[in-house]
Structure formats: C-alpha cells, structure tokens
Design an enzyme around this catalytic site. Structure first.
Site, mmCIF file in Angstrom:
data_model
loop_
_atom_site.group_PDB
_atom_site.id
_atom_site.type_symbol
_atom_site.label_atom_id
_atom_site.label_comp_id
_atom_site.label_asym_id
_atom_site.label_seq_id
_atom_site.Cartn_x
_atom_site.Cartn_y
_atom_site.Cartn_z
ATOM 1 N N ALA A 82 -0.985 40.590 -34.787
ATOM 2 C CA ALA A 82 0.192 40.215 -35.567
ATOM 3 C C ALA A 82 1.465 40.792 -34.963
ATOM 4 C CB ALA A 82 0.028 40.675 -37.014
ATOM 5 N N ASN A 135 -2.692 36.274 -36.021
ATOM 6 C CA ASN A 135 -1.882 35.583 -35.017
ATOM 7 C C ASN A 135 -0.911 34.600 -35.662
ATOM 8 O OD1 ASN A 135 -2.622 36.170 -32.023
ATOM 9 N ND2 ASN A 135 -4.583 36.219 -33.101
ATOM 10 N N ARG A 184 -21.834 14.140 -51.779
ATOM 11 C CA ARG A 184 -22.403 13.098 -52.634
ATOM 12 C C ARG A 184 -23.176 13.723 -53.800
ATOM 13 N NH1 ARG A 184 -25.627 8.732 -49.151
ATOM 14 N NH2 ARG A 184 -25.754 7.762 -51.210
ATOM 15 N N CYS A 194 -12.795 41.133 -32.598
ATOM 16 C CA CYS A 194 -13.924 40.274 -32.948
ATOM 17 C C CYS A 194 -14.902 40.117 -31.796
ATOM 18 C CB CYS A 194 -13.428 38.894 -33.369
ATOM 19 S SG CYS A 194 -12.315 38.897 -34.783
#
Length: 471
Positions: A26, A323, A460, A59
């Site tokens: 960040a 990010n 469905r 990560c």
C-alpha cells in the site's frame, strides 16, 4: 541524537512533502502513483520502512519455503534502489515512533544507529500493515519457533530447516498461512501436524466445507488436530523447541510454524488519536482518507474496509486490496481523484492439488448481519464428465431469502476449481440474484467446463430453494 527536520528550504521553495509510513504494497503503491502524477519539483516524497525489504510478496513466502519459488528476490516487486531512482526518498531500517498530528510531523528512529529525527509532512500516508498474532505462551520465543510475515522470517525458517536434523514439524493454526505452510513442509519431506483451535481447518469457510479440506490434508499425510488449544511450547536441554502441548497431548516438533493470523498494526495511529474500528483497523472514507483528517490517508492491512454484501466494516489482510488502496491514495495525493468502494471478501488458496476458494458471506456472517438466507451445496466436475482429467468440486452457495440476492460462494476441489469463484465475485459486486446468474453467458468447451458450469448449477439449485421457501 538529532531531532531537526530539515524542512526550512522545502518550505521556502513551496514544495509539498508527502510522508509514507510503511514500504510495502500500500505504502509504495501510493508513493509511486503520486510520483507519476507529480514530479520532484511539485512533491517531495519521503518513505520510512523499518524492515530490510520493500514491495515484496508476503503471500509468496510459503512457496519460497517449499522450493516452488527458487529464490527470495523473485518475491520482490521493486527494490529500494528502484524506488529511489524514481525520486522517492526511501529510508530503510528506519522506524516511525510517533505521529504528531497537530504539528504535522513524524518522529523516526534509524534502527542501526538509534538516531532520531522529526520529519514534517503536508500529507501523510499510513501503511503500517498487520502484525502476526503471537500467543503469550511459555516457549513461544524458543529457537525453532517461527512466524512467516516478512522475507526475514522466511529466511530464518529456511535456515532452521537447513540446520535441524529432525523432520517433525508442527504448524499452529489452520487458516491460509497455516494450510499453505503445512503444504510447504510436506513438500520438503517433513512429518507435519497441524494444531487448530477450530472445529475444521480454514475458518474462512463454513465447517462443512472446511471438512473437505480436513479430509484432503489427511489424505496427503498431514495429521490434523482440531478443537485443540495450544497451552505451551516445550523446550529441550539445549533451549530449542521440542514439542507443542495442548491440554490433552504433546506433539513432538523439531520446528514450529505459527500461522494463527494477523491483526491491524495501528499502535502509532491509536497513540495519535486517529479513529479505529471494532476490528482494530483505521477507518477511512471512500478516498482512503482517514476519517476526520483532511491530509492523512491510510491503506493496506492496517485499515478496515466496507463489505459490499453485509454493509459492515471488516478487516481483510490481502495484497490485492493493499495495492488497490495504494493506487487510490496515490491518485488523490497526486491531485487526481479515485475511490475504493469496498470488497466482497474473495480469497483463494491451495494445499497441494486441492484448491480452496470463497467470496461473500459464510453462514455465520449472514446470521451476524441479520440476513435470512437459503444455503445449497452441489457436486460437479471441472470439465465435461467424459473429457480426460475431469475433477470433482464442491460448490456451496448462499442466497438471500425471498429476494434471491447472492450472498456468498465457497468452492473446494481439484484443478480448475478455485478461480471459478471470480464469477461469483463479479456477481456479488453487481448485486445479482442467483436467478440472474443462471443466465450468465460463460465460456464452454469440454476441456474447460461441463455444459452447465458448476457455479451455475449451484445458482440453479439456489434459485429453486428461494422459490420453494418464498411461496
């Protein structure tokens, strides 16, 4: 000890100064985006990073440990030198100790020398990330016990694995990091035990879906110990860890990995009186500006974000969000305009060939938000059943009672399962109903999907459940 801020000449020439606290996703995304929009003569950028690396992929650490990623540097997106070449004054191994909001300045300490200094700012970005949860237990600081938050942590673990003769590993925690580290250690030939306080691994899934992960992990030779609270870590005569103890048993260990999770690192922000939410993260507006503060922004793992499905604030520590936060902040700091509307909570992981994915709400999240819902589960295959390599997958779907609005999807299966969750993530973001999803025009060919994609089969069934219970 120097306490000057060296600001006089900057003020005289009228150059604004942006200070960034935190040199990972960040923080450096914000700095880089701001630099693209404003040159050095318009905006001075100073960034502080207390660690040894910048812009790296936490990560990716489990895959470096496993050997899938051959070396550490492949996890570094941009080095400190590369940032400096873009006219960003990046100060490594320097920790910000205090934010003086009324004075518009921060106090930082150089970790190598202990020297401290104040640096003034016109605009401030807080990107302090998250800190790993490290339980206050006897033996938790013993040699052989590792967290895996930073590249330094990864290297320390690899050093232990290279020098420890035993081949028994215990992973404490069964979230994303715990499961991924269990895979990494199995890949390296260790006997792995995972001690988990929850009923099933992967608490980001409902327990019935976590059970599928449990069974797959045991099929790989991993010993799963659920509903178990670690009480202490036992050490040998040499002081190194030798076992993990619960109330009922001891599990021998030559190495222990802590994968219990993280919390927002907001110690500085709290001390400065900045607003913090129920989950411990900083609170921001849509522009990622800290609420109530015109010239302070925050992003990444230290903030809380809006859950677009439940309408509540959450803390989600993911590099994808960090990010994006940085891009939004950098655009706004640089004179442009951007917003971060929120998240739906999408995440994927794997343990060996088992793929795990989720987005939206679990059953307990929907209950906590006061939502009534229908829940359905289906089994299908990743390809047409007659095509070679077709693998089973289980899809669970939640839909809001009466309205049929999609609330969440969880998927566990083999090759081709996890990324199908992206269909649901888009549907959640768009506020679609499960009935609307059944008409989605998805790509089809036998090597890629059955005629009815598994996500649509679940949609469905969910549509039928909503209709049946709405009469």
């Amino acid at each position: 000890m120097s306490m000057s801020d060296g600001r006089t000449s900057d003020t005289q020439r009228g150059t604004e100064r942006l200070v960034v606290i935190g040199g990972d996703a960040a923080g450096m995304s914000a700095a880089s985006q701001a630099r693209r929009l404003k040159g050095p003569g318009e905006l001075e950028i100073v960034a502080f990073e207390r660690g040894n690396f910048t812009s790296f992929s936490a990560c990716g650490i489990p895959y470096w440990v496993s050997g899938d990623v051959p070396d550490r540097d492949r996890l570094i997106a941009r080095s400190a030198e590369e940032h400096r070449e873009r006219d960003i004054d990046l100060r490594m191994r320097t920790e910000v100790m205090e934010i003086d909001v009324p004075g518009g300045r921060v106090r930082a300490r150089a970790l190598e020398t202990g020297a401290e200094s104040w640096t003034s700012y016109d605009k401030l970005v807080i990107a302090t990330g998250a800190r790993p949860i490290r339980p206050d237990l006897p033996g938790v600081d013993a040699p052989g016990v590792h967290g895996v938050q930073t590249l330094d942590d990864g290297q320390a673990l690899l050093d232990t694995l290279a020098t420890t003769e035993g081949r028994r590993a215990v992973v404490v925690g069964a979230g994303y990091i715990g499961v991924e580290m269990a895979e990494a250690l199995i890949t390296r030939g260790y006997q792995v035990t995972v001690v988990n306080r929850g009923a099933e691994p992967m608490s980001t899934l409902d327990p019935d879906m976590g059970r599928l992960v449990h069974e797959a992990m045991e099929g790989l030779g991993i010993t799963m110990v659920n509903d178990a609270e670690v009480t202490k870590l036992l050490t040998g005569d040499d002081g190194r860890v030798r076992a993990v103890a619960t109330e009922d048993a001891e599990y021998p260990a030559d190495v222990v990995v802590l994968g219990i999770g993280v919390r927002p690192e907001t110690t500085l922000a709290r001390a400065a009186g900045l607003p913090v939410g129920d989950h411990g993260g900083l609170l921001t507006d849509l522009a990622m500006r800290v609420r109530g503060h015109e010239n302070i922004w925050a992003g990444g793992d230290c903030v809380e974000v809006l859950d677009l499905v439940s309408g509540q604030e959450r803390h989600i520590a993911l590099g994808t969000h960090a990010n994006k936060h940085g891009q939004v902040i950098g655009a706004n700091v640089g004179g442009g305009y951007a917003t971060f509307p929120g998240v739906v909570g999408t995440a994927v992981s794997k343990v060996c060939d088992l793929e795990i994915a989720r987005t939206g709400l679990r059953e307990k999240d929907a209950d906590r938000a006061g939502l009534r819902f229908e829940s359905v589960t289906i089994e299908s295959t990743s390809r047409a059943g007659y095509y070679p390599g077709a693998a089973l997958m289980t899809v669970k779907m939640l839909a809001e009672h009466r309205t049929g609005r999609l609330l969440g999807v969880q998927i566990v299966g083999r090759e081709g399962a996890a990324k199908r969750v992206d269909i649901a993530a888009v549907a959640l973001t768009a506020g679609m109903t499960v009935e609307q999803m059944t008409a989605l025009d998805l790509g089809y060919a036998p090597p890629f999907s059955p005629v009815w994609d598994p996500v649509l089969v679940a949609a469905r069934k969910a549509t039928a459940a909503v209709r049946a219970h709405s009469r």
